[in-house]
Write a protein that holds these residues in place. Structure first.
Motif, PDB file in Angstrom:
ATOM      1  N   SER B  71       0.817  -1.222   0.000  1.00 16.13           N
ATOM      2  CA  SER B  71       0.000   0.000   0.000  1.00 16.13           C
ATOM      3  C   SER B  71       0.844   1.262   0.000  1.00 16.13           C
ATOM      4  O   SER B  71       0.367   2.334  -0.358  1.00 16.13           O
ATOM      5  CB  SER B  71      -0.929   0.004   1.212  1.00 16.13           C
ATOM      6  N   ASN B  72       2.107   1.162   0.394  1.00 13.28           N
ATOM      7  CA  ASN B  72       2.927   2.369   0.498  1.00 13.28           C
ATOM      8  C   ASN B  72       3.805   2.626  -0.709  1.00 13.28           C
ATOM      9  O   ASN B  72       4.458   3.660  -0.787  1.00 13.28           O
ATOM     10  CB  ASN B  72       3.813   2.301   1.751  1.00 13.28           C
ATOM     11  N   SER B  73       3.838   1.674  -1.659  1.00  7.41           N
ATOM     12  CA  SER B  73       4.774   1.874  -2.771  1.00  7.41           C
ATOM     13  C   SER B  73       4.360   3.031  -3.676  1.00  7.41           C
ATOM     14  O   SER B  73       5.187   3.608  -4.375  1.00  7.41           O
ATOM     15  CB  SER B  73       4.938   0.589  -3.582  1.00  7.41           C
ATOM     16  N   SER B  74       3.083   3.410  -3.604  1.00  4.71           N
ATOM     17  CA  SER B  74       2.630   4.531  -4.448  1.00  4.71           C
ATOM     18  C   SER B  74       3.263   5.842  -4.019  1.00  4.71           C
ATOM     19  O   SER B  74       3.334   6.805  -4.789  1.00  4.71           O
ATOM     20  CB  SER B  74       1.111   4.646  -4.392  1.00  4.71           C
ATOM     21  N   MET B  75       3.743   5.885  -2.793  1.00  5.41           N
ATOM     22  CA  MET B  75       4.430   7.074  -2.280  1.00  5.41           C
ATOM     23  C   MET B  75       5.690   7.359  -3.099  1.00  5.41           C
ATOM     24  O   MET B  75       6.184   8.482  -3.139  1.00  5.41           O
ATOM     25  CB  MET B  75       4.818   6.780  -0.827  1.00  5.41           C
ATOM     26  N   PHE B  76       6.207   6.305  -3.739  1.00 10.08           N
ATOM     27  CA  PHE B  76       7.470   6.435  -4.448  1.00 10.08           C
ATOM     28  C   PHE B  76       7.303   6.382  -5.958  1.00 10.08           C
ATOM     29  O   PHE B  76       8.202   5.979  -6.675  1.00 10.08           O
ATOM     30  CB  PHE B  76       8.427   5.334  -3.989  1.00 10.08           C
ATOM     31  N   SER B  77       6.167   6.804  -6.460  1.00  7.86           N
ATOM     32  CA  SER B  77       5.982   6.746  -7.906  1.00  7.86           C
ATOM     33  C   SER B  77       6.499   8.022  -8.558  1.00  7.86           C
ATOM     34  O   SER B  77       6.599   9.077  -7.929  1.00  7.86           O
ATOM     35  CB  SER B  77       4.507   6.541  -8.244  1.00  7.86           C
ATOM     36  N   GLY B  78       6.842   7.906  -9.821  1.00  4.08           N
ATOM     37  CA  GLY B  78       7.356   9.059 -10.573  1.00  4.08           C
ATOM     38  C   GLY B  78       8.697   9.510 -10.041  1.00  4.08           C
ATOM     39  O   GLY B  78       9.532   8.699  -9.636  1.00  4.08           O
ATOM     40  N   TYR B  79       8.920  10.821 -10.012  1.00  2.00           N
ATOM     41  CA  TYR B  79      10.190  11.370  -9.540  1.00  2.00           C
ATOM     42  C   TYR B  79      10.455  11.032  -8.082  1.00  2.00           C
ATOM     43  O   TYR B  79      11.588  11.088  -7.625  1.00  2.00           O
ATOM     44  CB  TYR B  79      10.210  12.885  -9.727  1.00  2.00           C
ATOM     45  N   SER B  80       9.389  10.696  -7.342  1.00  2.00           N
ATOM     46  CA  SER B  80       9.559  10.396  -5.926  1.00  2.00           C
ATOM     47  C   SER B  80      10.195   9.039  -5.681  1.00  2.00           C
ATOM     48  O   SER B  80      10.468   8.681  -4.539  1.00  2.00           O
ATOM     49  CB  SER B  80       8.211  10.472  -5.205  1.00  2.00           C
ATOM     50  N   CYS B  81      10.459   8.285  -6.734  1.00  2.73           N
ATOM     51  CA  CYS B  81      11.059   6.956  -6.521  1.00  2.73           C
ATOM     52  C   CYS B  81      12.408   7.080  -5.829  1.00  2.73           C
ATOM     53  O   CYS B  81      12.803   6.201  -5.060  1.00  2.73           O
ATOM     54  CB  CYS B  81      11.175   6.192  -7.841  1.00  2.73           C
TER      55      CYS B  81
END
Lengths: 357, 346
Positions: B71-81
């Motif tokens: 559930s938390n991996s979306s926090m790191f999508s795009g440039y936020s990876c």
């Protein structure tokens, strides 16, 4: 190593920017030979020469320059008892030139400052850059990482709030120095051979709430916006301190500019500073300042002016009261200085009855 | 420049595009000898293309989910990876550069070693309490100027080093769309400390920070509704930077800006990005008065506590302005939880 520019052959621009709205104030005790090198850039402008030291000496001004000259006798005659606020035997006396000028802008330069070269070898027209700085807005409320956003080739960066992109009026343009840097005596003693060879190609606004050491060697300001706050204090003969004149003015103007929403810029233009003053003499002059500074800085950092202070004079008088209240305990000098600040404003208003500031 | 200890540095690269060959090859002279963490954008489907010869660990969506849960991996999508890289790194310093940047040349024609310059910036003190008109006083050939208080000459620890960009500067979409031909050609040879209380837009394109000092303060929090895969369509780094600067100010650390430069290449279309509704502008307008008047409690002495307090204030004062702020506040709290759980199991 860095050299001054060779300005021989550069034509004088008789349509120079603001030539009827700007005075050049130069304090001097020896001679004005340095002006020969500045001729292409400065001849179109009116000079106000403030002669410090022995008034019986004649200062030769290179031919072709339009000027007025004031020595100590003139200062005493014009100001009467108020002349006590103008320093004697110190370049701080230059602020008399600011007071007596009738122009909107002032450029002040020391007589050991020559024309610098930019990295391409071209002679730097310092006054032209100062004028650009003063005519362009400042951005004290948010720092732009690409420095001056109004400069050719630059702009505001991503994330810079749009509501702050108009900027505010620029009150002061603080230039820098190649070759002999403006170090204090202890640093000069430790690094006598250090020369500033780094040309930093940027102009930036000093953020609101931030103080800086303002050097009077290469400085320009909008006299109508901030003139009355440019008092260079009590230095030199009969005073316990020297080489803090421009510093004092810098702290005062920054507090007032922050209060009034005006901008202060630093960076370009560079001049070439040719003479290193004697560090031992400097140490004697600065000695007390080095200790007093530690109390003066927190004083200015926490100085708060009232909402009712809306003109520069009002701000400055409030500041003088705060100086008397908070700094007299350090030394009776500050009591005298606070009084001199009041005298300065009285003299300014007398000589400038219709000043808008 | 002083020798740096490569073992203290992780170079974290966020892979928003799959082919890193050109990027890594161009940085090889300056990345060699360092440990690299490459984090793949969880939304990127293609396999990453990474040339040989680097000491590199690659993290993808599956790795993220193992560490922080699905559930938390979306926090790191795009440039936020890249923030995932910050999270799992064990080093003192992090250097992060966008994959559309290559080494720049200085005015003498030499390639700029951005990594060394960043680490040097981080190792030397910052001077946020008083402005030095000759910029970095600790650099060769410079010093504090006359009038600079002696008691302030020791400086404070440097939390972050914000570098700049030649060629394509980090301008927003409206500006770049208006000035399509504009390129940044001015090399400003200075590093300076951004003064206490001064706010600035920190760009994630070319940045380094002291992870040990302020790691949790680099928060992957503010996400634009239409956030895209070009910098013109993001604001996460600018928000992160506002938080970082405020917390640094509060804790008595400094933030530097200036050198090093990187050379940033063409990618994306500013006019295209403009077509999207540019809510970033509105969010920044609301953020400025918030940060200006914000005062963190004196009891917040640890970075994690500062982030939590900041998140609280964001929710209270900005939550009603825009859902993006509420989400950011929640993300900040979640981030601290993740940071503590990942970094305490050592």
């Amino acid at each position: 190593m860095v050299d001054p520019a060779n300005t021989v052959g550069i034509p004088i621009n008789h349509l120079a920017l603001l030539k009827d709205e700007l005075d050049i104030v130069i304090p001097t005790i020896r001679n004005l030979d340095f002006l020969e090198m500045w001729r292409p850039f400065l001849q179109p402008y009116h000079l106000i020469i403030v002669q410090d030291g022995d008034p019986s000496k004649t200062i030769a001004v290179p031919e072709g320059f339009d000027y007025e000259l004031y020595n100590r006798n003139d200062i005493n005659r014009i100001l009467g008892p108020k002349a006590s606020c103008i320093s004697f035997k110190d370049s701080a006396c230059r602020c008399f030139g600011y007071m007596v000028s009738k122009k909107k802008y002032i450029f002040t330069i020391d007589d050991d400052c020559f024309v610098a070269k930019d990295p391409s070898g071209k002679a730097v027209n310092a006054l032209e850059q100062h004028i650009k700085n003063l005519l362009c807005p400042s951005t004290p409320f948010f720092f732009n990482t690409l420095y001056d956003p109004y400069q050719e080739g630059a702009d505001f960066v991503r994330g810079y709030p749009f509501s702050l992109r108009e900027g505010v009026s620029t009150a002061v343009s603080h230039g820098l120095w190649l070759n002999i840097p403006d170090y204090d005596a202890p640093t000069q003693l430790v690094k006598p051979k250090e020369r500033n060879t780094r040309y930093v190609d940027a102009v930036m606004t000093i953020p609101k709430g931030t103080l800086f050491p303002m050097c009077g060697m290469n400085l320009a300001f909008d006299r109508e916006l901030i003139g009355p706050a440019m008092y260079f204090g009590l230095m030199g003969d009969g005073q316990p301190i020297g080489r803090y004149d421009d510093m004092w003015a810098g702290w005062c103007i920054k507090v007032i500019c922050d209060h009034l929403g005006l901008g202060v810029k630093t960076g370009l233009p560079y001049i070439y500073h040719s003479k290193a003053s004697n560090p031992f003499v400097n140490l004697k002059k600065e000695y007390k300042g080095i200790f007093w500074q530690e109390d003066i800085i927190p004083f200015f950092q926490s100085a708060k002016l009232s909402k009712e202070a809306v003109t520069v004079q009002q701000c400055y008088l409030e500041l003088s009261k705060l100086v008397k209240e908070k700094l007299s305990a350090i030394d009776p000098y500050f009591d005298k200085l606070a009084d001199a600040m009041v005298t300065w404003i009285e003299a300014w208003d007398e000589l400038n009855p219709a000043t808008k500031a | 420049m002083a020798e740096i200890n490569k073992n203290e540095v992780d170079i974290v690269i966020g892979a928003v595009n799959a082919d890193l060959t050109q990027f890594l090859s161009s940085w090889r002279p300056f990345f060699s000898g360092f440990h690299l963490i490459v984090v793949k954008d969880p939304e990127l489907k293609d396999e990453l293309n990474i040339p040989d010869g680097f000491d590199v660990d690659v993290y993808s969506k599956t790795d993220m989910e193992k560490v922080v849960g699905a559930s938390n991996s979306s926090m790191f999508s795009g440039y936020s990876c890249r923030y995932f890289g910050y999270l799992i790194s064990k080093k003192k310093y992090i250097v992060s550069i966008d994959d559309d940047c290559v080494p720049a040349k200085d005015p003498k024609g030499f390639l700029v070693d951005a990594v060394s310059q960043h680490v040097n910036n981080l190792e030397k003190p910052a001077t946020p309490l008083f402005f030095n008109t000759l910029y970095d006083p600790y650099t060769e050939g410079a010093d504090f100027v006359r009038g600079y208080p002696f008691s302030l000459r020791e400086g404070v620890p440097c939390a972050a080093s914000c570098g700049l960009w030649l060629n394509l500067a980090d301008l927003d979409a409206p500006t770049q769309a208006l000035k399509t031909e504009q390129r940044n050609t001015t090399y400003v040879d200075a590093v300076l400390t951004v003064p206490l209380k001064a706010m600035l837009p920190i760009s994630g394109i070319n940045i380094a920070f002291n992870r040990e000092l302020v790691g949790p303060a680099l928060v992957p929090a503010l996400r634009l509704a239409g956030e895209g895969k070009v910098r013109w369509e993001t604001l996460e780094d600018v928000w992160c930077g506002m938080c970082l600067k405020h917390i640094s100010d509060h804790l008595g650390y400094g933030v530097k800006t200036g050198l090093p430069y990187v050379w940033r290449n063409e990618r994306g279309d500013a006019v295209e990005s403009l077509r999207k509704k540019w809510e970033g502008m509105k969010l920044m307008e609301k953020s400025v008065p918030f940060f200006e008047s914000l005062k963190l409690p004196e009891t917040a002495l640890k970075v994690e506590d500062c982030v939590i307090e900041l998140a609280k204030a964001v929710k209270e004062q900005l939550g009603s302005e825009d859902a993006a702020f509420t989400q950011a506040a929640d993300a900040m709290v979640k981030w601290v939880q993740l940071w503590n759980s990942v970094n305490s199991s050592e």
